[in-house]
Write a protein that holds these residues in place. Structure first.
Motif, short mmCIF file in Angstrom:
data_model
loop_
_atom_site.label_atom_id
_atom_site.label_comp_id
_atom_site.label_asym_id
_atom_site.label_seq_id
_atom_site.Cartn_x
_atom_site.Cartn_y
_atom_site.Cartn_z
N GLY A 1 -4.93 -8.73 11.02
CA GLY A 1 -3.77 -9.10 11.89
C GLY A 1 -2.48 -9.30 11.05
O GLY A 1 -1.59 -9.67 11.17
N PHE A 2 -2.39 -8.07 9.96
CA PHE A 2 -1.09 -7.75 9.20
C PHE A 2 -0.42 -6.75 10.05
O PHE A 2 -0.98 -5.89 10.70
N THR A 3 0.87 -6.84 9.79
CA THR A 3 1.67 -5.74 10.44
C THR A 3 2.70 -5.26 9.45
O THR A 3 2.99 -5.85 8.51
N HIS A 4 3.06 -3.96 9.53
CA HIS A 4 3.86 -3.28 8.73
C HIS A 4 5.22 -3.98 8.88
O HIS A 4 6.02 -4.14 9.95
N ALA A 5 5.50 -4.58 7.82
CA ALA A 5 6.95 -5.62 7.79
C ALA A 5 8.22 -5.06 7.10
O ALA A 5 9.27 -5.45 6.98
N GLY A 6 7.89 -3.79 6.34
CA GLY A 6 8.83 -3.32 5.63
C GLY A 6 8.57 -2.38 4.52
O GLY A 6 7.15 -2.17 4.38
N ASP A 7 9.44 -1.89 3.87
CA ASP A 7 9.28 -1.14 2.67
C ASP A 7 9.62 -1.65 1.39
O ASP A 7 10.77 -2.26 1.44
N SER A 8 9.36 -1.06 0.33
CA SER A 8 9.71 -1.62 -0.99
C SER A 8 9.45 -0.43 -1.95
O SER A 8 9.02 0.76 -1.57
N ILE A 9 9.85 -0.65 -3.40
CA ILE A 9 9.93 0.55 -4.17
C ILE A 9 9.22 -0.47 -5.40
O ILE A 9 9.64 -1.44 -5.65
N THR A 10 8.17 0.37 -5.91
CA THR A 10 7.66 -0.19 -7.21
C THR A 10 7.69 0.97 -8.06
O THR A 10 8.38 2.00 -7.99
N ILE A 11 7.15 0.57 -9.18
CA ILE A 11 7.41 1.72 -10.61
C ILE A 11 6.69 2.94 -10.11
O ILE A 11 7.07 4.02 -10.73
N ASP A 12 6.01 2.79 -9.15
CA ASP A 12 5.00 4.17 -8.96
C ASP A 12 5.71 4.79 -7.72
O ASP A 12 5.02 5.79 -7.09
N GLY A 13 6.78 4.26 -7.08
CA GLY A 13 7.26 4.90 -5.95
C GLY A 13 7.38 4.09 -4.73
O GLY A 13 6.91 2.91 -4.77
N PRO A 14 7.65 4.61 -3.54
CA PRO A 14 7.63 3.67 -2.29
C PRO A 14 6.39 3.38 -1.86
O PRO A 14 5.26 4.06 -2.13
N VAL A 15 6.56 1.90 -1.29
CA VAL A 15 5.17 1.43 -0.70
C VAL A 15 5.60 0.80 0.85
O VAL A 15 6.61 0.46 0.87
N THR B 1 0.82 -1.15 -0.07
CA THR B 1 -0.03 0.05 -0.08
C THR B 1 0.80 1.34 0.01
O THR B 1 1.86 1.08 0.36
N ASP B 2 0.44 2.25 -0.66
CA ASP B 2 0.93 3.70 -0.50
C ASP B 2 0.99 4.06 0.98
O ASP B 2 0.29 3.72 1.80
N PRO B 3 2.35 4.73 1.26
CA PRO B 3 2.52 5.06 2.68
C PRO B 3 1.21 6.00 3.24
O PRO B 3 1.24 6.24 4.29
N ASP B 4 0.66 6.75 2.23
CA ASP B 4 -0.34 7.62 3.00
C ASP B 4 -1.62 7.10 2.84
O ASP B 4 -2.88 7.48 3.31
N ASN B 5 -1.90 5.75 2.40
CA ASN B 5 -3.11 5.02 2.38
C ASN B 5 -3.88 4.41 3.62
O ASN B 5 -3.40 3.43 3.74
N GLU B 6 -3.94 5.42 4.63
CA GLU B 6 -4.34 4.98 5.82
C GLU B 6 -5.52 3.76 5.98
O GLU B 6 -5.66 2.90 6.72
N PRO B 7 -6.56 4.31 5.10
CA PRO B 7 -7.75 3.34 5.11
C PRO B 7 -7.08 1.82 4.71
O PRO B 7 -7.73 0.85 5.23
N SER B 8 -6.27 1.66 3.79
CA SER B 8 -5.88 0.35 3.53
C SER B 8 -5.02 -0.35 4.49
O SER B 8 -5.00 -1.56 4.86
N GLN B 9 -4.16 0.55 5.10
CA GLN B 9 -3.46 -0.03 6.30
C GLN B 9 -4.23 -0.41 7.37
O GLN B 9 -4.05 -1.54 8.00
N ARG B 10 -5.43 0.22 7.68
CA ARG B 10 -6.29 0.07 8.62
C ARG B 10 -6.93 -1.40 8.57
O ARG B 10 -6.92 -2.32 9.24
N VAL B 11 -7.11 -1.76 7.17
CA VAL B 11 -7.91 -3.06 6.59
C VAL B 11 -6.77 -4.06 7.08
O VAL B 11 -7.19 -5.20 7.45
N ALA B 12 -5.61 -3.81 6.60
CA ALA B 12 -4.77 -4.61 6.77
C ALA B 12 -4.34 -5.06 8.39
O ALA B 12 -4.30 -6.44 8.92
N ARG B 13 -4.39 -4.06 9.03
CA ARG B 13 -4.36 -4.31 10.75
C ARG B 13 -5.44 -5.03 11.51
O ARG B 13 -5.11 -5.98 12.00
N LYS B 14 -6.76 -4.60 10.76
CA LYS B 14 -8.04 -5.79 11.01
C LYS B 14 -7.63 -7.13 10.85
O LYS B 14 -8.27 -8.07 11.47
#
Length: 176
Positions: free
Chosen positions: A150-164, A135-148
């Motif tokens: 049971g997913f946790t932020h495991a790291g960062d990566s880079i795609t053709i669209d930028g950091p994720v 997910t995009d670093p600013d996409n809080e709604p998607s991050q909220r679904v991930a946490r619901k």
């Protein structure tokens, strides 16, 4: 919930393989600028959506897994699209969880319900590939679904669209 990836029923939703008959709904969902607020590329054109829908069908044919049309069974209305696709994340084979819903249906828990069904199916049918949420670093709604889920932020990566941001379930994070 059934075990077939072609069709899964949850308490409120029918997840069924997206097909050519879903083009109008796909254009409505995917071409809406609100559903691409966190996508640097912006919404696709109707022609690009048609290509995406064809690509989704090719993934089902080739991989036996892909994106579903998310339907409300009482009315048959398609409220969104989502599912899993094979993805290589920094060289590791994974299943990437994707979803987009009509803004009129945001805030009702449909994304979480669809995503939970997809993850449960993947646990049974593809236990060799961890499910990730990118997910995009600013996409809080998607991050909220991930946490619901049971997913946790495991790291960062880079795609053709930028950091994720990359989200994984705790047990998958510990194994990595």
């Amino acid at each position: 919930m059934t075990s077939s990836p072609d069709e899964i029923r949850t308490d409120r939703l029918l997840l069924r393989r997206a097909g050519p008959g879903d083009l109008r709904a796909a254009i409505t969902v995917l071409s809406d600028p609100r559903t691409h607020r966190y996508n640097p590329a912006g919404p696709p054109s109707p022609e690009e959506v048609a290509g995406m829908l064809a690509e989704w069908q090719a993934h089902w044919a080739h991989d036996g897994i892909g994106y579903w049309a998310v339907e409300l069974p009482p009315t048959g209305e398609v409220v969104g699209f989502g599912g899993l696709r094979h993805h290589r994340l920094d060289g590791e084979p994974t299943l990437n969880l994707f979803y987009r819903f009509r803004p009129a249906h945001w805030g009702r828990g449909y994304a979480t319900e669809m995503a939970r069904a997809a993850v449960e199916w993947a646990d049974r049918a593809r236990p060799d590939r961890p499910v990730v949420i990118i997910t995009d670093p600013d996409n809080e709604p998607s991050q909220r679904v991930a946490r619901k889920l049971g997913f946790t932020h495991a790291g960062d990566s880079i795609t053709i669209d930028g950091p994720v941001l990359v989200y994984r379930r705790e047990e998958a994070t510990l194994r990595a």
